[in-house]
Design an enzyme around this catalytic site. Structure first.
Site, PDB file in Angstrom:
ATOM      1  N   GLN A  15     -53.106  71.387 -50.135  1.00  0.00           N
ATOM      2  CA  GLN A  15     -52.759  72.401 -49.984  1.00  0.00           C
ATOM      3  C   GLN A  15     -52.666  73.156 -48.288  1.00  0.00           C
ATOM      4  OE1 GLN A  15     -56.020  73.857 -51.993  1.00  0.00           O
ATOM      5  NE2 GLN A  15     -56.112  75.225 -50.283  1.00  0.00           N
TER       6      GLN A  15
ATOM      7  N   CYS B 198     -55.131  76.765 -54.172  1.00  0.00           N
ATOM      8  CA  CYS B 198     -55.685  76.006 -54.558  1.00  0.00           C
ATOM      9  C   CYS B 198     -55.721  75.968 -56.415  1.00  0.00           C
ATOM     10  CB  CYS B 198     -56.934  75.764 -54.583  1.00  0.00           C
ATOM     11  SG  CYS B 198     -58.058  77.307 -54.742  1.00  0.00           S
TER      12      CYS B 198
ATOM     13  N   ASN C 248     -59.488  66.892 -55.884  1.00  0.00           N
ATOM     14  CA  ASN C 248     -59.240  68.058 -54.406  1.00  0.00           C
ATOM     15  C   ASN C 248     -57.680  68.038 -54.071  1.00  0.00           C
ATOM     16  OD1 ASN C 248     -60.244  70.066 -53.449  1.00  0.00           O
ATOM     17  ND2 ASN C 248     -61.410  69.402 -52.170  1.00  0.00           N
TER      18      ASN C 248
END
Length: 445
Positions: free
Chosen positions: A67, A73, A386
């Site tokens: 990102q 997120c 992540n």
């Protein structure tokens, strides 16, 4: 300590300095922390060496996304969940939906949502707490699961090739600052029309949105209305679907029933009864879309639902307070990862509920659980996808000890059929409305 008026006196300061200087342990800590970061000094080596990234159940065999310098997120985590089914459908090892496309529509929808909130509160003073909050928090990058679903349902999806990243999607601060100014200027204009008729107010709102659309288009590009989709699969076989709209593309390649998902939260505050639904005032993006709704349950139930989902073959979208007790380069979380109490010689005794009430924690990041280590039907560790690129952890995948889940995970999205009938019935009840500034809305800021 202190004079009768509460001020620090010279004698007080002398005593503090003597007490500090007389303790060799304090001086050793000072010598260390003035030369190296506190995290390096406080890191508990026993925990680091005790964390094994291997898991009994692992779903991912793909690369992480990034990102970059944006707060997307929640959308990345949502798209990462959806792409697992799309990759199977396409028979490819690597695929991304366009995050920039979702960002464009979120910004425009959120601008409209904000202006409608301004119109509905125009009779209040500008320093009213809700109005002040709306003006302060306008058009942040964050969001929630229900907001993600609302965007997919209304605007569909496109592959990343159809609307790739731009400078401003990857580093959103300058664009956001410009749009915020446009919207705050628009708020001033609309609040001055609070006695005007609805048609007049809506006409002014359309003018403001035209400027917002223009700014977003300049920064992010123009979302495609149609595009040609073709690809080469893992067996080197070529496919062409022809020309599709974003809604047609989403209908074909979103393989999970988005409307069957509910948000479970762990809100242990005494003011938030368990087994009730909640929403946050003025939290959303699509006017007329499904409201952001949470079902407040015990953390043990949330962990069990997450474990069962992963073991069943599906990743889990979740929200947490990401920066607490995290070592980013190693890609690990543990509730006791840093011995700050030992370095500072003091207790840190706030409970999870205390931290919420006293503004010491809130949801700050959303990610995806893609694995779990299970022993005797109990989760020991969690594997996390992540969206910060592949430089840290194990190629961008992090390892979370179960102790951290208890303390810093707040929310997951899971399928409704994981709930017992009693909780499914609760979902039909009207939610308790929390104020706009409540920490349960923090992920959208």
């Amino acid at each position: 300590m202190g004079d009768s008026d509460g001020a620090l006196t010279g004698a007080d300061i002398d005593l503090l300095q003597k007490e500090f200087g007389s303790d060799p342990a304090y001086r050793r800590s000072q010598n260390a922390v003035t030369q190296v970061p506190i995290d390096d000094v406080a890191l508990d080596r026993r925990i680091v060496t005790g964390i094994d990234p291997s898991m009994s159940h692992v779903l991912d065999d793909w690369k992480v996304t990034n990102q970059k310098q944006s707060g997307r997120c929640w959308a990345f985590a949502g798209l990462n969940l959806l792409r697992t089914g799309a990759m199977k459908e396409l028979n490819v090892k690597d695929f991304e939906f366009s995050q920039n496309y979702i960002m464009f529509w979120d910004k425009l929808e959120r601008a409209n949502y904000f202006l409608e909130a301004v119109i509905s509160t125009a009779d209040r003073d500008a320093d009213d707490r809700t109005v002040a909050y709306l003006l302060d928090s306008v058009l942040n990058d964050g969001g929630q699961w229900n907001m993600f679903v609302a965007l997919v349902r209304k605007h569909g999806l496109v592959p990343k090739t159809a609307m790739p990243e731009s400078e401003s999607s990857s580093a959103s601060a300058k664009m956001n600052a410009s749009v915020r100014t446009v919207l705050r200027q628009g708020a001033l204009r609309l609040r001055g029309l609070h006695d005007a008729d609805t048609e007049t107010v809506r006409a002014h709102k359309r003018d403001i949105l035209a400027v917002v659309h223009r700014v977003l288009s300049i920064h992010l590009g123009t979302p495609p209305e149609r595009f040609v989709w073709q690809w080469l699969d893992s067996d080197r076989e070529f496919h062409r679907d022809g020309e599709l709209t974003p809604l047609e593309f989403a209908a074909k390649y979103v393989t999970i029933p988005l409307d069957d998902y509910v948000c479970l939260v762990d809100d242990p505050r005494s003011s938030s009864p368990r087994n009730r639904t909640y929403t946050v005032d003025f939290l959303g993006n699509v006017v007329g879309g499904a409201p952001v709704t949470y079902l407040n349950v015990d953390i043990g139930f949330i962990k069990d639902a997450a474990r069962r989902t992963i073991v069943g073959g599906e990743p889990v979208w979740f929200g947490c307070d990401v920066g607490k007790m995290m070592r980013r380069d190693l890609g690990i979380w543990d509730a006791q990862l840093f011995d700050f109490a030992g370095v500072y010689d003091t207790e840190f005794s706030l409970t999870k509920a205390d931290r919420l009430v006293y503004h010491d924690t809130q949801m700050t990041h959303a990610m995806l659980f893609t694995g779990v280590d299970v022993l005797a039907d109990t989760a020991r560790r969690w594997r996390v996808e992540n969206s910060w690129g592949g430089e840290n952890g194990v190629d961008g995948f992090y390892t979370m000890n179960d102790s951290w889940f208890d303390q810093y995970v707040f929310e997951i999205a899971c399928r409704r059929d994981l709930l017992p009938e009693s909780l499914q019935q609760v979902l039909s009840e009207s939610p308790i409305v929390l104020p706009a500034w409540d920490p349960m809305g923090a992920l959208a800021r």
